[in-house]
Design a protein around this motif. Sequence first.
Motif, PDB file in Angstrom:
ATOM      1  N   GLU A 141      -1.490  -3.327  10.432  1.00 17.16           N
ATOM      2  CA  GLU A 141      -2.156  -2.726   9.281  1.00 17.16           C
ATOM      3  C   GLU A 141      -2.092  -1.199   9.294  1.00 17.16           C
ATOM      4  N   ASP A 142      -2.193  -0.551  10.460  1.00 12.30           N
ATOM      5  CA  ASP A 142      -2.139   0.911  10.509  1.00 12.30           C
ATOM      6  C   ASP A 142      -0.817   1.417   9.958  1.00 12.30           C
ATOM      7  N   TRP A 143       0.259   0.742  10.306  1.00 14.00           N
ATOM      8  CA  TRP A 143       1.570   1.131   9.804  1.00 14.00           C
ATOM      9  C   TRP A 143       1.609   0.989   8.293  1.00 14.00           C
ATOM     10  N   LEU A 144       1.065  -0.114   7.765  1.00 10.53           N
ATOM     11  CA  LEU A 144       1.063  -0.338   6.324  1.00 10.53           C
ATOM     12  C   LEU A 144       0.310   0.769   5.598  1.00 10.53           C
ATOM     13  N   GLU A 145      -0.870   1.106   6.066  1.00 12.49           N
ATOM     14  CA  GLU A 145      -1.657   2.143   5.404  1.00 12.49           C
ATOM     15  C   GLU A 145      -0.974   3.496   5.479  1.00 12.49           C
ATOM     16  N   SER A 146      -0.412   3.823   6.628  1.00 15.96           N
ATOM     17  CA  SER A 146       0.200   5.137   6.785  1.00 15.96           C
ATOM     18  C   SER A 146       1.430   5.296   5.894  1.00 15.96           C
ATOM     19  N   ARG A 147       2.028   4.209   5.443  1.00 14.46           N
ATOM     20  CA  ARG A 147       3.204   4.269   4.587  1.00 14.46           C
ATOM     21  C   ARG A 147       2.853   4.058   3.113  1.00 14.46           C
ATOM     22  N   GLY A 148       1.567   3.933   2.786  1.00 16.24           N
ATOM     23  CA  GLY A 148       1.154   3.793   1.398  1.00 16.24           C
ATOM     24  C   GLY A 148       1.377   2.408   0.821  1.00 16.24           C
ATOM     25  N   VAL A 149       1.492   1.387   1.664  1.00 18.63           N
ATOM     26  CA  VAL A 149       1.684   0.031   1.178  1.00 18.63           C
ATOM     27  C   VAL A 149       0.356  -0.514   0.676  1.00 18.63           C
ATOM     28  N   VAL A 150       0.380  -1.072  -0.520  1.00 21.15           N
ATOM     29  CA  VAL A 150      -0.790  -1.741  -1.070  1.00 21.15           C
ATOM     30  C   VAL A 150      -0.563  -3.230  -0.886  1.00 21.15           C
ATOM     31  N   GLU A 151      -1.564  -3.910  -0.316  1.00 22.84           N
ATOM     32  CA  GLU A 151      -1.432  -5.343  -0.052  1.00 22.84           C
ATOM     33  C   GLU A 151      -2.610  -6.071  -0.675  1.00 22.84           C
ATOM     34  N   ARG A 152      -2.307  -7.222  -1.311  1.00 20.56           N
ATOM     35  CA  ARG A 152      -3.369  -8.041  -1.883  1.00 20.56           C
ATOM     36  C   ARG A 152      -2.946  -9.504  -1.806  1.00 20.56           C
ATOM     37  N   VAL A 153      -3.913 -10.401  -1.973  1.00 19.37           N
ATOM     38  CA  VAL A 153      -3.644 -11.832  -1.953  1.00 19.37           C
ATOM     39  C   VAL A 153      -3.896 -12.375  -3.349  1.00 19.37           C
ATOM     40  N   GLU A 154      -2.947 -13.188  -3.845  1.00 19.15           N
ATOM     41  CA  GLU A 154      -3.031 -13.758  -5.185  1.00 19.15           C
ATOM     42  C   GLU A 154      -2.739 -15.254  -5.135  1.00 19.15           C
ATOM     43  N   ARG A 155      -2.847 -15.903  -6.287  1.00 22.20           N
ATOM     44  CA  ARG A 155      -2.525 -17.320  -6.416  1.00 22.20           C
ATOM     45  C   ARG A 155      -1.005 -17.479  -6.485  1.00 22.20           C
ATOM     46  N   CYS A 156      -0.476 -18.420  -5.719  1.00 20.43           N
ATOM     47  CA  CYS A 156       0.965 -18.679  -5.674  1.00 20.43           C
ATOM     48  C   CYS A 156       1.401 -19.383  -6.965  1.00 20.43           C
ATOM     49  N   PRO A 157       2.482 -18.915  -7.602  1.00 20.29           N
ATOM     50  CA  PRO A 157       2.946 -19.557  -8.826  1.00 20.29           C
ATOM     51  C   PRO A 157       3.611 -20.914  -8.583  1.00 20.29           C
ATOM     52  N   VAL A 158       3.926 -21.227  -7.330  1.00 29.05           N
ATOM     53  CA  VAL A 158       4.601 -22.489  -7.019  1.00 29.05           C
ATOM     54  C   VAL A 158       3.604 -23.566  -6.602  1.00 29.05           C
ATOM     55  N   CYS A 159       2.789 -23.278  -5.584  1.00 30.31           N
ATOM     56  CA  CYS A 159       1.886 -24.312  -5.062  1.00 30.31           C
ATOM     57  C   CYS A 159       0.445 -24.159  -5.544  1.00 30.31           C
ATOM     58  N   GLY A 160       0.129 -23.005  -6.152  1.00 24.79           N
ATOM     59  CA  GLY A 160      -1.214 -22.809  -6.694  1.00 24.79           C
ATOM     60  C   GLY A 160      -2.264 -22.387  -5.686  1.00 24.79           C
ATOM     61  N   SER A 161      -1.901 -22.292  -4.413  1.00 27.83           N
ATOM     62  CA  SER A 161      -2.886 -21.878  -3.404  1.00 27.83           C
ATOM     63  C   SER A 161      -3.154 -20.381  -3.513  1.00 27.83           C
ATOM     64  N   GLY A 162      -4.239 -19.950  -2.994  1.00 27.27           N
ATOM     65  CA  GLY A 162      -4.581 -18.526  -3.003  1.00 27.27           C
ATOM     66  C   GLY A 162      -4.068 -17.831  -1.762  1.00 27.27           C
ATOM     67  N   SER A 163      -2.823 -18.107  -1.375  1.00 25.66           N
ATOM     68  CA  SER A 163      -2.294 -17.541  -0.132  1.00 25.66           C
ATOM     69  C   SER A 163      -0.987 -16.766  -0.331  1.00 25.66           C
ATOM     70  N   LEU A 164      -0.775 -16.231  -1.552  1.00 23.00           N
ATOM     71  CA  LEU A 164       0.411 -15.418  -1.820  1.00 23.00           C
ATOM     72  C   LEU A 164       0.087 -13.968  -1.467  1.00 23.00           C
ATOM     73  N   VAL A 165       0.729 -13.444  -0.436  1.00 18.78           N
ATOM     74  CA  VAL A 165       0.507 -12.061   0.001  1.00 18.78           C
ATOM     75  C   VAL A 165       1.510 -11.172  -0.733  1.00 18.78           C
ATOM     76  N   VAL A 166       0.990 -10.237  -1.527  1.00 17.58           N
ATOM     77  CA  VAL A 166       1.810  -9.327  -2.318  1.00 17.58           C
ATOM     78  C   VAL A 166       1.712  -7.943  -1.704  1.00 17.58           C
ATOM     79  N   ARG A 167       2.862  -7.319  -1.467  1.00 21.79           N
ATOM     80  CA  ARG A 167       2.909  -5.963  -0.911  1.00 21.79           C
ATOM     81  C   ARG A 167       3.695  -5.077  -1.865  1.00 21.79           C
ATOM     82  N   GLU A 168       3.161  -3.889  -2.150  1.00 23.50           N
ATOM     83  CA  GLU A 168       3.806  -2.945  -3.056  1.00 23.50           C
ATOM     84  C   GLU A 168       3.860  -1.573  -2.405  1.00 23.50           C
ATOM     85  N   LEU A 169       4.943  -0.851  -2.700  1.00 30.00           N
ATOM     86  CA  LEU A 169       5.146   0.456  -2.103  1.00 30.00           C
ATOM     87  C   LEU A 169       5.979   1.315  -3.035  1.00 30.00           C
ATOM     88  N   GLU A 170       5.590   2.574  -3.173  1.00 33.93           N
ATOM     89  CA  GLU A 170       6.446   3.535  -3.858  1.00 33.93           C
ATOM     90  C   GLU A 170       7.200   4.296  -2.783  1.00 33.93           C
TER      91      GLU A 170
END
Length: 194
Positions: free
Chosen positions: A6-35
């Motif tokens: 996690e320290d590496w992710l924060e230091s690089r400006g990565v935003v991470e969140r968990v969403e609903r998976c479009p395939v199985c519908g579970s709430g375990s889709l980890v989405v990571r975004e970075l500029e």
Amino acid sequence: MLGMGEDWLESRGVVERVERCPVCGSGSLVVRELEYEAPYLGRLFLCSAKCAKCGYSTRRTFTLEDRPPRRIEYLVEDEEDLKARVVRSESARVEIPELGAVIEPGPAAEAVITNVEGILDRVREALESMVSWAETPGELKAGREALRRLEEALEGRRKVTLVIEDPRGLSAIVPPPGREGKLKIRELRHLQGV
């Protein structure tokens, strides 16, 4: 991401969140975004998603800026020219006129950083697929002839021209040292607003 913690992710400006998976519908889709700032392409937006439950994953890269539209041409004459770096934005059209090859940008196109050889390899994969699906002897013959010409280009025995037209002006070809004179770049007014 890459097991850096996690320290590496924060230091690089990565935003991470968990969403609903479009395939199985579970709430375990980890989405990571970075500029990210990339050579030639400028600012990029990188997005990846992976579901911990079903394994679904996707990755997308988008450019966040524009420049004047342009056309880039590079004459490939030998094996050294195959090493020229190619930066193609997701909006760019690639053509190799001598081979009749055209790579059009589509809705799922992504920015690519490769070299001339890498572009020719992609064309070869498409040609091999087309040959395998040939329905007539004429199609088969034409496909095999195109593959022969492509192999000659990959071996540095056939001259070809790599042409990139980019309405967003973000693509580039970077020749090996001493070969910059083979590169032609010009702004294109007719591609603006595309």
